[in-house]
Design a protein around this motif. Sequence first.
Motif, short mmCIF file in Angstrom:
data_model
loop_
_atom_site.label_atom_id
_atom_site.label_comp_id
_atom_site.label_asym_id
_atom_site.label_seq_id
_atom_site.Cartn_x
_atom_site.Cartn_y
_atom_site.Cartn_z
N GLN A 1 0.88 -1.21 0.10
CA GLN A 1 0.00 0.03 -0.11
C GLN A 1 0.81 1.43 0.05
OE1 GLN A 1 -3.15 0.23 -0.53
NE2 GLN A 1 -3.93 -1.83 -0.18
N ARG A 2 2.02 1.16 0.78
CA ARG A 2 2.99 2.40 1.01
C ARG A 2 3.52 2.52 -0.45
NH1 ARG A 2 4.33 0.23 5.70
NH2 ARG A 2 6.62 -0.22 5.01
N ALA A 3 3.62 1.52 -1.24
CA ALA A 3 4.39 1.50 -2.69
C ALA A 3 3.49 2.12 -3.60
CB ALA A 3 4.83 0.14 -3.08
N GLU A 4 2.19 2.40 -3.31
CA GLU A 4 1.16 2.83 -4.24
C GLU A 4 1.18 2.12 -5.65
OE1 GLU A 4 1.67 7.10 -4.16
OE2 GLU A 4 1.76 7.19 -1.90
N ASP A 5 1.31 0.95 -5.64
CA ASP A 5 1.61 0.20 -6.88
C ASP A 5 0.42 -0.91 -6.83
OD1 ASP A 5 2.11 -1.39 -9.11
OD2 ASP A 5 4.31 -1.62 -8.83
N PRO A 6 -0.65 -0.76 -7.68
CA PRO A 6 -1.67 -1.69 -7.49
C PRO A 6 -1.40 -2.94 -8.17
CG PRO A 6 -1.93 -0.17 -9.62
CD PRO A 6 -1.07 0.26 -8.66
N LEU A 7 -0.47 -3.22 -8.94
CA LEU A 7 0.10 -4.64 -9.31
C LEU A 7 0.79 -5.20 -8.37
CD1 LEU A 7 1.14 -4.06 -12.95
CD2 LEU A 7 -1.02 -4.61 -12.33
N LEU A 8 1.29 -4.44 -7.44
CA LEU A 8 2.16 -5.28 -6.42
C LEU A 8 1.06 -5.50 -5.21
CD1 LEU A 8 5.14 -5.91 -5.21
CD2 LEU A 8 4.87 -3.55 -3.92
N VAL A 9 0.10 -4.77 -5.15
CA VAL A 9 -1.02 -5.10 -4.15
C VAL A 9 -1.60 -6.52 -4.59
CG1 VAL A 9 -3.41 -4.51 -3.34
CG2 VAL A 9 -1.47 -2.73 -3.44
N ALA A 10 -1.84 -6.52 -5.92
CA ALA A 10 -2.54 -7.70 -6.33
C ALA A 10 -1.58 -8.92 -6.10
CB ALA A 10 -2.61 -7.72 -8.06
N ALA B 1 -9.31 -8.53 -5.82
CA ALA B 1 -7.97 -8.41 -6.03
C ALA B 1 -7.98 -7.90 -7.71
CB ALA B 1 -6.87 -8.91 -5.82
N ALA B 2 -8.70 -9.12 -8.40
CA ALA B 2 -8.72 -9.10 -9.70
C ALA B 2 -9.50 -8.09 -10.46
CB ALA B 2 -9.40 -10.31 -10.56
N ASP B 3 -10.68 -7.83 -9.66
CA ASP B 3 -11.61 -6.65 -10.18
C ASP B 3 -11.21 -5.23 -10.01
OD1 ASP B 3 -13.60 -8.47 -10.69
OD2 ASP B 3 -14.81 -8.35 -8.74
N GLN B 4 -10.10 -5.22 -8.92
CA GLN B 4 -9.51 -3.68 -8.82
C GLN B 4 -8.22 -3.57 -9.43
OE1 GLN B 4 -8.97 -4.16 -4.54
NE2 GLN B 4 -11.07 -3.34 -3.98
N LEU B 5 -7.81 -4.46 -10.24
CA LEU B 5 -6.73 -4.30 -11.26
C LEU B 5 -7.00 -2.94 -12.24
CD1 LEU B 5 -5.32 -7.75 -11.86
CD2 LEU B 5 -4.29 -5.86 -10.96
N PRO B 6 -6.03 -2.33 -12.60
CA PRO B 6 -6.24 -1.30 -13.68
C PRO B 6 -6.20 -2.04 -15.06
CG PRO B 6 -3.96 -1.41 -13.15
CD PRO B 6 -4.72 -2.24 -12.01
N ALA B 7 -6.48 -1.07 -15.94
CA ALA B 7 -6.66 -1.54 -17.41
C ALA B 7 -5.76 -2.58 -17.60
CB ALA B 7 -6.95 -0.47 -18.06
N LEU B 8 -6.30 -3.40 -18.51
CA LEU B 8 -5.08 -4.77 -18.76
C LEU B 8 -4.51 -4.20 -19.98
CD1 LEU B 8 -7.37 -7.91 -17.91
CD2 LEU B 8 -5.85 -6.63 -16.49
N ASP B 9 -3.94 -3.47 -20.28
CA ASP B 9 -2.90 -2.67 -21.10
C ASP B 9 -1.51 -3.10 -21.51
OD1 ASP B 9 -2.39 -1.07 -19.18
OD2 ASP B 9 -2.97 0.74 -20.28
N THR B 10 -0.97 -3.81 -20.40
CA THR B 10 0.46 -4.01 -20.09
C THR B 10 0.63 -5.44 -19.90
OG1 THR B 10 0.72 -3.74 -17.92
CG2 THR B 10 1.03 -1.91 -19.44
N ALA B 11 1.81 -6.09 -20.11
CA ALA B 11 2.02 -7.50 -19.77
C ALA B 11 1.93 -7.64 -18.51
CB ALA B 11 3.26 -7.73 -20.18
N SER B 12 2.50 -6.75 -17.66
CA SER B 12 2.52 -6.92 -16.35
C SER B 12 1.18 -6.98 -15.60
CB SER B 12 3.32 -5.67 -15.64
OG SER B 12 4.56 -6.04 -15.95
N SER B 13 0.32 -5.94 -16.06
CA SER B 13 -1.18 -6.07 -15.68
C SER B 13 -2.05 -7.37 -16.29
CB SER B 13 -2.03 -4.87 -16.13
OG SER B 13 -2.08 -4.48 -17.50
N SER B 14 -1.78 -7.76 -17.28
CA SER B 14 -2.38 -9.04 -17.83
C SER B 14 -1.77 -10.16 -16.85
CB SER B 14 -2.35 -9.32 -19.19
OG SER B 14 -2.72 -8.19 -20.03
N ALA B 15 -0.41 -10.07 -16.75
CA ALA B 15 0.16 -11.35 -15.76
C ALA B 15 -0.56 -11.22 -14.56
CB ALA B 15 1.47 -11.31 -15.92
N ALA B 16 -0.80 -10.11 -13.76
CA ALA B 16 -1.49 -10.11 -12.68
C ALA B 16 -2.68 -10.71 -12.55
CB ALA B 16 -1.46 -8.57 -11.85
N PHE B 17 -3.51 -10.35 -13.54
CA PHE B 17 -4.88 -10.89 -13.62
C PHE B 17 -4.91 -12.21 -14.00
CE2 PHE B 17 -8.55 -11.65 -16.57
CZ PHE B 17 -9.64 -11.14 -15.94
#
Length: 427
Positions: free
Chosen positions: A224-233, A259-275
Amino acid sequence: MGTRALTPLAAAREAAGHTQETFAAALKVERSTIGRWERGVQSPKPWQRHGLADALGVSLGELDNLLHRTTRRPETAVRHAEATERVQTSPEPDGPAPLLRDTDGLAPAADVDVIHAAIPRLRRALDRLDLPDDGSTRTPANLRGEIVLASDDRLQSRYRSLAYRLPGLIAEIARAGQRGDATDRRHAATLLTLALRAADGIAFKFGYLDLSARLIDLMRSAAQRAEDPLLVAAVAYVRTETFFATGDLGAAARALELAADQLPALDTASSSAAFGALHMRAAVVAARAGKPDRAADHLREARRAAAVVPEGVYHGTVFGPASLRIHDLAVAVESRDPAGIERAAAWQPPDELPAERRSHYFIDLARAQLTLGRHQDAYLCLQAARRSAPEHTRAHPQVRRSLSALLRTHPAPSSQLLDLAAWARAR
């Protein structure tokens, strides 16, 4: 030449980063005195114990426990050392592998003692996250390489190396987080999250469930302190361990789906991988909960992500087409799906996958082969898991359960099976 098993005190000394020579110099005693303490033939004097505890990074109570365990088992330690010196030098074709040793030549039994001995130092580092010990402190940018190495050690199941390095690394990251500007503090929080995850790789696998739960709570706060939603996922993915330990599969499913619902748009490899990773794990949770249709839904979502993401490590989590196939097997095993097991058994994980993930595949496949009555295949899978990641395989409770089942079903087990069971401490 074999290597003697370490006594608890010697293991703690190694975990603190000392040779007998440097330890003797730090305590201002002779090296032979250290040897007598570690063999349990002599105990430190009362006035020596404060310095000894400080050098080991443990409390006086923990030191008393180490000394008690060292002096109580000299004969056991000798027998254990003799047992670990037996190494097979000519395995049969398709048969068991030789007794595996790490790059330092220590037998697995000694590795386990070193890991357990490091736990008090790890707890101490966590106790002092807001009050870290003084010491040299690199910037978050310069510490990033250390975190890459720690994450790789976790993924390759090099737990002894992790146990040795993590307490000091966590303390240094904590110091770095108290310095610099807001950007540096966010970067330090990211590094701390990944370092804590590496520590959890030890705590959970070696049965320190209270420590694992604490590490996950600290991870969530740091992410949470890192302010990175992918790290939170990524932390939500790891948090499933807590619910697996308590059997609360409903909470595990909710946490992953949220956690999956709260992810940002799946427009990068990292966000798609987190999802994809979240749905991949949610599929296993659903299958374990007896919900095969829900598991299939999650696998479809994970496949959609894997189709556009190359296999790799994303925020500490391995994801991609091969990882998905390994979870396909886990779902089939949990669902008791013979057809799914057959499909999975026709595939082998590539060597490029991290060792821990490959060993997971073979451990699950061994369990599946047991349910199908294929005992020799189950045995060969456990040997493959051992070759892939010996430290992970030896620590895995499912390995012991599978070996115990094999021993029960064989009134006259082979020497190879008995050796494997003894190595894994199965009964």
